[in-house]
Design a protein around this motif. Structure first.
Motif, PDB file in Angstrom:
ATOM      1  N   ALA A 261      40.632   0.538  -1.270  1.00  0.00           N
ATOM      2  CA  ALA A 261      40.216   1.508  -0.254  1.00  0.00           C
ATOM      3  C   ALA A 261      39.179   0.880   0.677  1.00  0.00           C
ATOM      4  O   ALA A 261      39.158   1.152   1.882  1.00  0.00           O
ATOM      5  N   PHE A 262      38.325   0.041   0.123  1.00  0.00           N
ATOM      6  CA  PHE A 262      37.298  -0.679   0.885  1.00  0.00           C
ATOM      7  C   PHE A 262      37.932  -1.509   1.996  1.00  0.00           C
ATOM      8  O   PHE A 262      37.580  -1.389   3.173  1.00  0.00           O
ATOM      9  N   THR A 263      38.899  -2.343   1.627  1.00  0.00           N
ATOM     10  CA  THR A 263      39.543  -3.232   2.593  1.00  0.00           C
ATOM     11  C   THR A 263      40.356  -2.441   3.604  1.00  0.00           C
ATOM     12  O   THR A 263      40.343  -2.748   4.803  1.00  0.00           O
ATOM     13  N   TYR A 264      41.052  -1.416   3.130  1.00  0.00           N
ATOM     14  CA  TYR A 264      41.872  -0.626   4.047  1.00  0.00           C
ATOM     15  C   TYR A 264      41.000   0.127   5.047  1.00  0.00           C
ATOM     16  O   TYR A 264      41.303   0.164   6.248  1.00  0.00           O
ATOM     17  N   PHE A 265      39.897   0.707   4.582  1.00  0.00           N
ATOM     18  CA  PHE A 265      39.010   1.425   5.500  1.00  0.00           C
ATOM     19  C   PHE A 265      38.476   0.492   6.588  1.00  0.00           C
ATOM     20  O   PHE A 265      38.467   0.852   7.770  1.00  0.00           O
ATOM     21  N   LEU A 266      38.035  -0.713   6.202  1.00  0.00           N
ATOM     22  CA  LEU A 266      37.510  -1.649   7.196  1.00  0.00           C
ATOM     23  C   LEU A 266      38.547  -1.956   8.268  1.00  0.00           C
ATOM     24  O   LEU A 266      38.236  -2.003   9.459  1.00  0.00           O
ATOM     25  N   GLY A 267      39.796  -2.190   7.834  1.00  0.00           N
ATOM     26  CA  GLY A 267      40.860  -2.492   8.786  1.00  0.00           C
ATOM     27  C   GLY A 267      41.119  -1.356   9.748  1.00  0.00           C
ATOM     28  O   GLY A 267      41.286  -1.568  10.960  1.00  0.00           O
ATOM     29  N   VAL A 268      41.149  -0.127   9.210  1.00  0.00           N
ATOM     30  CA  VAL A 268      41.396   1.049  10.061  1.00  0.00           C
ATOM     31  C   VAL A 268      40.235   1.270  11.019  1.00  0.00           C
ATOM     32  O   VAL A 268      40.428   1.487  12.224  1.00  0.00           O
ATOM     33  N   TRP A 269      39.015   1.189  10.510  1.00  0.00           N
ATOM     34  CA  TRP A 269      37.829   1.440  11.326  1.00  0.00           C
ATOM     35  C   TRP A 269      37.730   0.441  12.476  1.00  0.00           C
ATOM     36  O   TRP A 269      37.442   0.808  13.614  1.00  0.00           O
ATOM     37  N   GLU A 270      37.992  -0.821  12.183  1.00  0.00           N
ATOM     38  CA  GLU A 270      37.895  -1.856  13.215  1.00  0.00           C
ATOM     39  C   GLU A 270      38.988  -1.728  14.272  1.00  0.00           C
ATOM     40  O   GLU A 270      38.831  -2.193  15.397  1.00  0.00           O
ATOM     41  N   SER A 271      40.097  -1.090  13.900  1.00  0.00           N
ATOM     42  CA  SER A 271      41.210  -0.951  14.849  1.00  0.00           C
ATOM     43  C   SER A 271      41.007   0.197  15.835  1.00  0.00           C
ATOM     44  O   SER A 271      41.723   0.292  16.829  1.00  0.00           O
ATOM     45  N   ILE A 272      40.034   1.068  15.571  1.00  0.00           N
ATOM     46  CA  ILE A 272      39.783   2.214  16.444  1.00  0.00           C
ATOM     47  C   ILE A 272      38.799   1.794  17.541  1.00  0.00           C
ATOM     48  O   ILE A 272      37.688   1.334  17.239  1.00  0.00           O
ATOM     49  N   PRO A 273      39.179   1.925  18.808  1.00  0.00           N
ATOM     50  CA  PRO A 273      38.246   1.589  19.899  1.00  0.00           C
ATOM     51  C   PRO A 273      36.944   2.376  19.767  1.00  0.00           C
ATOM     52  O   PRO A 273      36.950   3.528  19.296  1.00  0.00           O
ATOM     53  N   LYS A 274      35.850   1.759  20.179  1.00  0.00           N
ATOM     54  CA  LYS A 274      34.524   2.355  20.000  1.00  0.00           C
ATOM     55  C   LYS A 274      34.449   3.762  20.570  1.00  0.00           C
ATOM     56  O   LYS A 274      33.888   4.677  19.955  1.00  0.00           O
ATOM     57  N   GLU A 275      35.029   3.957  21.766  1.00  0.00           N
ATOM     58  CA  GLU A 275      34.934   5.269  22.421  1.00  0.00           C
ATOM     59  C   GLU A 275      35.803   6.333  21.745  1.00  0.00           C
ATOM     60  O   GLU A 275      35.661   7.522  22.014  1.00  0.00           O
ATOM     61  N   MET A 276      36.700   5.896  20.823  1.00  0.00           N
ATOM     62  CA  MET A 276      37.596   6.847  20.160  1.00  0.00           C
ATOM     63  C   MET A 276      37.248   7.075  18.693  1.00  0.00           C
ATOM     64  O   MET A 276      37.928   7.842  18.017  1.00  0.00           O
ATOM     65  N   LYS A 277      36.213   6.428  18.208  1.00  0.00           N
ATOM     66  CA  LYS A 277      35.834   6.626  16.798  1.00  0.00           C
ATOM     67  C   LYS A 277      35.416   8.080  16.594  1.00  0.00           C
ATOM     68  O   LYS A 277      34.616   8.620  17.370  1.00  0.00           O
ATOM     69  N   PRO A 278      35.927   8.738  15.555  1.00  0.00           N
ATOM     70  CA  PRO A 278      35.696  10.185  15.389  1.00  0.00           C
ATOM     71  C   PRO A 278      34.287  10.549  14.919  1.00  0.00           C
ATOM     72  O   PRO A 278      33.895  11.707  14.979  1.00  0.00           O
ATOM     73  N   PHE A 279      33.537   9.573  14.429  1.00  0.00           N
ATOM     74  CA  PHE A 279      32.156   9.832  14.007  1.00  0.00           C
ATOM     75  C   PHE A 279      31.392   8.518  14.050  1.00  0.00           C
ATOM     76  O   PHE A 279      31.968   7.432  14.075  1.00  0.00           O
ATOM     77  N   GLU A 280      30.069   8.636  14.079  1.00  0.00           N
ATOM     78  CA  GLU A 280      29.224   7.444  14.122  1.00  0.00           C
ATOM     79  C   GLU A 280      29.039   6.902  12.707  1.00  0.00           C
ATOM     80  O   GLU A 280      28.904   7.665  11.747  1.00  0.00           O
ATOM     81  N   LEU A 281      29.010   5.581  12.625  1.00  0.00           N
ATOM     82  CA  LEU A 281      28.882   4.967  11.315  1.00  0.00           C
ATOM     83  C   LEU A 281      28.282   3.580  11.479  1.00  0.00           C
ATOM     84  O   LEU A 281      28.765   2.771  12.281  1.00  0.00           O
TER      85      LEU A 281
END
Length: 450
Positions: free
Chosen positions: A130-150
């Protein structure tokens, strides 16, 4: 039959992807006696029985559907399963109230026609951490489209290796193409536990929170776990003495925590010069070892084993090489194993953690570098043989000697072994009655059987 549900397992047709869904099949049969249908191929079907993924009784309850793949590269060949699987779904849909398809993430294209049948729903099996998959998904989302700050630094508390060099362009293109066929699944299934990766499963839940009804279930480890010789889930292979692998008999003669186990998975191979450096490092360390080397199919040719005959003579009595399949779970569960040099494929990681064995992380490709970060930087039950930034460089024998000695003989290594043993005990407990993973497994069954 009309009142029943059935599970259809659709793995990607390679050993590392078949393995966890086979373990999950045995787990569901053992826990709920639910009918299981399993997609296999002419190539892999015989190995399922020879290698003993589960007890004979539970294996006999799995309905294997053996399909022929065309003579093409495996990624392309796997796409030809789409029509046979849809034909199978049509047949099953007439006999069951509901069909639950659990499919590998990279088989999303193959199962896309489930939407044509009203009593079929799908769950995506995520074959990596889940760790590796989350990183991949998070990095693929453009900054302006990220649904929450992290702030990833706050979440991870360790540096993240680059994904550069992890996958070839064709593998990346194939994998990314699978996401086009997602969006209609009912949920996701992970071979992990919230005890290990609850933070990252929760973040994945947050990312999909806008899609109502999509649920995330983490009820691993799927593999059977053994503690003091007693199986918490009795769906393991036949462990009678005559059926025990020779390497286990050799391990019986060794002292507790005295042997380091080396294996790089079923699809990973080291180059000849790296194999020689590894052999030299093991020899110079003077530590006991069990080294499993697989023949790896590469570009339709069999890569033969490196000639280590003289090396084997010099280390006779202190180390052995197994040049074929070996029972990894039983090896990791053996009391004489004190460490594991691993490529950090997720199957090997979760198996090693569940058996309480610390890891010397040697990632080669795919999800392995970030799995290694989870093991070493987050869970702190392993040490890196070298940073991913230097993955193209040869790991020299003196480095291997140093890290082996550190794990097997130093104070730091002993403390890591104690942490691994504690985490393994907690993880094993999570699948027992009332444990975190057991409760989540019950929730999954209640959901699909609603």
């Amino acid at each position: 039959m009309e009142d029943q549900i059935t599970l259809l397992m659709v793995p990607f047709p390679s050993h590392g992807h078949l393995n966890p869904l086979l373990h999950l099949s045995h787990l569901m049969i053992f826990s709920y006696n639910i009918p299981i249908h399993f997609i296999s191929t002419h190539t892999h079907q015989p190995k399922i029985h020879i290698h003993g993924y589960g007890s004979i009784s539970s294996t006999n309850k799995i309905h294997f559907h053996d399909f022929q793949l065309p003579s093409l590269p495996l990624l392309e060949a796997s796409t030809h399963l789409r029509q046979p699987i849809y034909n199978l779904l049509i047949k099953l849909a007439k006999n069951f109230r509901r069909i639950i398809v659990i499919h590998d993430l990279i088989m999303s294209n193959v199962v896309q026609d489930f939407k044509l049948l009203s009593n079929v729903e799908t769950y995506v099996f995520n074959p990596i951490s889940a760790f590796t998959y989350f990183l991949g998904v998070w990095e693929s989302i453009p900054k302006e489209m990220k649904p929450f700050e992290l702030d990833l630094n706050d979440v991870l508390e360790c540096s993240i290796p680059s994904s550069k060099g992890c996958v070839t362009p064709d593998v990346l293109e194939f994998t990314m193409n699978q996401y086009k066929y997602l969006g209609s699944e009912s949920g996701w299934v992970y071979n992990t536990s919230r005890i290990l990766e609850g933070k990252y499963v929760h973040l994945l839940e947050m990312l999909s929170s806008r899609r109502l009804g999509v649920k995330h279930f983490a009820f691993g480890p799927f593999n059977p776990v053994e503690f003091k010789g007693q199986l918490l889930l009795d769906h393991s292979a036949d462990n009678s003495e005559e059926n025990r692998h020779e390497c286990l008999k050799w391990l019986d003669e060794q002292e507790k925590d005295s042997v380091i186990y080396i294996a790089f998975g079923s699809t990973t191979s080291l180059k000849n010069d790296q194999i020689q450096e590894l052999a030299n490092g093991l020899e110079r360390s003077m530590e006991k070892f069990l080294w499993v080397m697989h023949e790896v199919e590469e570009n339709s040719k069999i890569k033969r084993f490196h000639d280590l005959e003289k090396f084997e003579e010099r280390v006779k009595g202190r180390g052995i090489i197994v040049r074929d399949w070996a029972p990894q779970l039983e090896i990791l569960a053996h009391s004489s194993i004190g460490g594991f040099i691993s490529h950090c494929g997720w199957n090997s990681c979760i198996e090693s953690i569940s058996m309480g064995v610390p890891i010397v992380a040697w990632p080669i490709q795919y999800d392995q570098p970030r799995n290694a970060t989870l093991i070493c930087g987050v869970l702190k039950v392993g040490m890196m043989v070298r940073d991913w930034e230097h993955h193209e460089q040869l790991v020299m024998s003196n480095t291997i000697e140093k890290v082996v000695k550190m794990l097997m003989k130093s104070k730091e290594g002993n403390e890591m072994r104690q942490r691994s043993a504690m985490l393994g005990e907690i993880l094993r407990g999570s699948i027992g009655e009332g444990g975190v993973s057991s409760v989540e497994r019950e929730a999954f069954f209640a959901h699909i059987n609603r």
